[in-house]
Design a protein around this motif. Structure first.
Motif, PDB file in Angstrom:
ATOM      1  N   PRO A  53      11.530   3.667  -1.652  1.00  0.00           N
ATOM      2  CA  PRO A  53      10.358   3.854  -2.512  1.00  0.00           C
ATOM      3  C   PRO A  53       9.136   4.366  -1.740  1.00  0.00           C
ATOM      4  O   PRO A  53       8.924   4.017  -0.578  1.00  0.00           O
ATOM      5  CB  PRO A  53      10.076   2.449  -3.057  1.00  0.00           C
ATOM      6  N   SER A  54       8.352   5.184  -2.407  1.00  0.00           N
ATOM      7  CA  SER A  54       7.088   5.627  -1.816  1.00  0.00           C
ATOM      8  C   SER A  54       5.941   4.715  -2.244  1.00  0.00           C
ATOM      9  O   SER A  54       4.863   4.766  -1.654  1.00  0.00           O
ATOM     10  CB  SER A  54       6.790   7.075  -2.196  1.00  0.00           C
ATOM     11  N   ASP A  55       6.184   3.863  -3.227  1.00  0.00           N
ATOM     12  CA  ASP A  55       5.173   2.936  -3.733  1.00  0.00           C
ATOM     13  C   ASP A  55       4.768   1.952  -2.628  1.00  0.00           C
ATOM     14  O   ASP A  55       5.592   1.162  -2.175  1.00  0.00           O
ATOM     15  CB  ASP A  55       5.733   2.181  -4.933  1.00  0.00           C
ATOM     16  N   PRO A  56       3.519   1.975  -2.180  1.00  0.00           N
ATOM     17  CA  PRO A  56       3.097   1.085  -1.096  1.00  0.00           C
ATOM     18  C   PRO A  56       3.155  -0.396  -1.476  1.00  0.00           C
ATOM     19  O   PRO A  56       3.127  -1.256  -0.595  1.00  0.00           O
ATOM     20  CB  PRO A  56       1.664   1.521  -0.786  1.00  0.00           C
ATOM     21  N   ASN A  61       9.106   0.403   1.792  1.00  0.00           N
ATOM     22  CA  ASN A  61       8.577   1.684   1.340  1.00  0.00           C
ATOM     23  C   ASN A  61       8.460   2.651   2.525  1.00  0.00           C
ATOM     24  O   ASN A  61       8.751   2.286   3.655  1.00  0.00           O
ATOM     25  CB  ASN A  61       7.225   1.484   0.644  1.00  0.00           C
ATOM     26  N   HIS A  62       8.019   3.860   2.233  1.00  0.00           N
ATOM     27  CA  HIS A  62       7.913   4.897   3.270  1.00  0.00           C
ATOM     28  C   HIS A  62       6.970   4.523   4.403  1.00  0.00           C
ATOM     29  O   HIS A  62       7.075   5.061   5.496  1.00  0.00           O
ATOM     30  CB  HIS A  62       7.436   6.223   2.650  1.00  0.00           C
ATOM     31  N   THR A  63       6.063   3.621   4.154  1.00  0.00           N
ATOM     32  CA  THR A  63       5.100   3.220   5.169  1.00  0.00           C
ATOM     33  C   THR A  63       5.662   2.189   6.132  1.00  0.00           C
ATOM     34  O   THR A  63       5.412   2.256   7.336  1.00  0.00           O
ATOM     35  CB  THR A  63       3.832   2.643   4.499  1.00  0.00           C
ATOM     36  N   TRP A  67      12.031   5.544   8.205  1.00  0.00           N
ATOM     37  CA  TRP A  67      13.189   6.347   7.795  1.00  0.00           C
ATOM     38  C   TRP A  67      13.437   7.525   8.727  1.00  0.00           C
ATOM     39  O   TRP A  67      14.575   7.938   8.938  1.00  0.00           O
ATOM     40  CB  TRP A  67      12.976   6.857   6.372  1.00  0.00           C
ATOM     41  N   ASN A  88       9.642  17.876   7.792  1.00  0.00           N
ATOM     42  CA  ASN A  88       8.766  16.702   7.695  1.00  0.00           C
ATOM     43  C   ASN A  88       9.267  15.582   8.605  1.00  0.00           C
ATOM     44  O   ASN A  88       8.485  14.919   9.278  1.00  0.00           O
ATOM     45  CB  ASN A  88       8.674  16.196   6.255  1.00  0.00           C
ATOM     46  N   GLU A  92       7.352  13.901  11.800  1.00  0.00           N
ATOM     47  CA  GLU A  92       7.145  12.449  11.938  1.00  0.00           C
ATOM     48  C   GLU A  92       7.639  11.967  13.301  1.00  0.00           C
ATOM     49  O   GLU A  92       6.989  11.156  13.956  1.00  0.00           O
ATOM     50  CB  GLU A  92       7.874  11.693  10.823  1.00  0.00           C
TER      51      GLU A  92
END
Length: 144
Positions: A53-56, A61-63, A67, A88, A92
């Motif tokens: 999920p990108s939802d913080p 999640n991505h944060t 990944w 991308n 990173e």
């Protein structure tokens, strides 16, 4: 669609394991699969990361799940459906000090000898006193 309890547990295990990869290091999908007890499921590790999920506000999640530190067994950043995806990921990794090179066919690569992370067990398990199981094979973990 809701996940089964087994699928939810697998996603949780994968995300937790990926969180243990140190800054500036990479490992393979297969090695994460091995560390979570399912060495036959490296592609499913990729599926988990694809659906991170990108939802913080989500637990994982991505944060908080790095990944970008998971690449394929050949040390190549796996291509994505959108061309910018692998670029991308390379950006990173480079931001973490990982050198990303370009192969003869344009593939983005990371040298496992310099940046690889292949412990026999997760550091969190080692801290709890777990002992790695003996492997019967002599395969190099970077081939996982």
């Amino acid at each position: 669609m809701a996940r089964s309890d087994e699928a939810a547990a697998f996603f949780h295990a994968v995300y937790s394991a990926v969180q243990e990869i140190p800054h500036g290091k990479v490992t393979s999908y297969g090695h994460i699969a091995k560390l979570v007890g399912t060495p036959q499921r490296p592609r499913q590790v990729g599926v988990c990361l694809k659906h991170l999920p990108s939802d913080p506000d989500a637990r994982f999640n991505h944060t908080n799940v790095p990944w970008q530190r998971v690449i394929n067994a050949k040390g190549i950043i796996s291509p994505r459906s959108q061309p910018s995806g692998s670029l991308n990921q390379a950006a990173e990794l480079e931001a973490e000090g990982v050198t990303v090179t370009t192969g003869a066919l344009g593939e983005l690569m990371v040298d496992f000898a310099e940046f690889g992370w292949f412990p026999n067990i997760l550091p969190s398990e080692a801290a709890q006193g777990a002992v790695p199981e003996d492997d019967d094979d002599d395969d190099d973990d970077s081939e996982s």
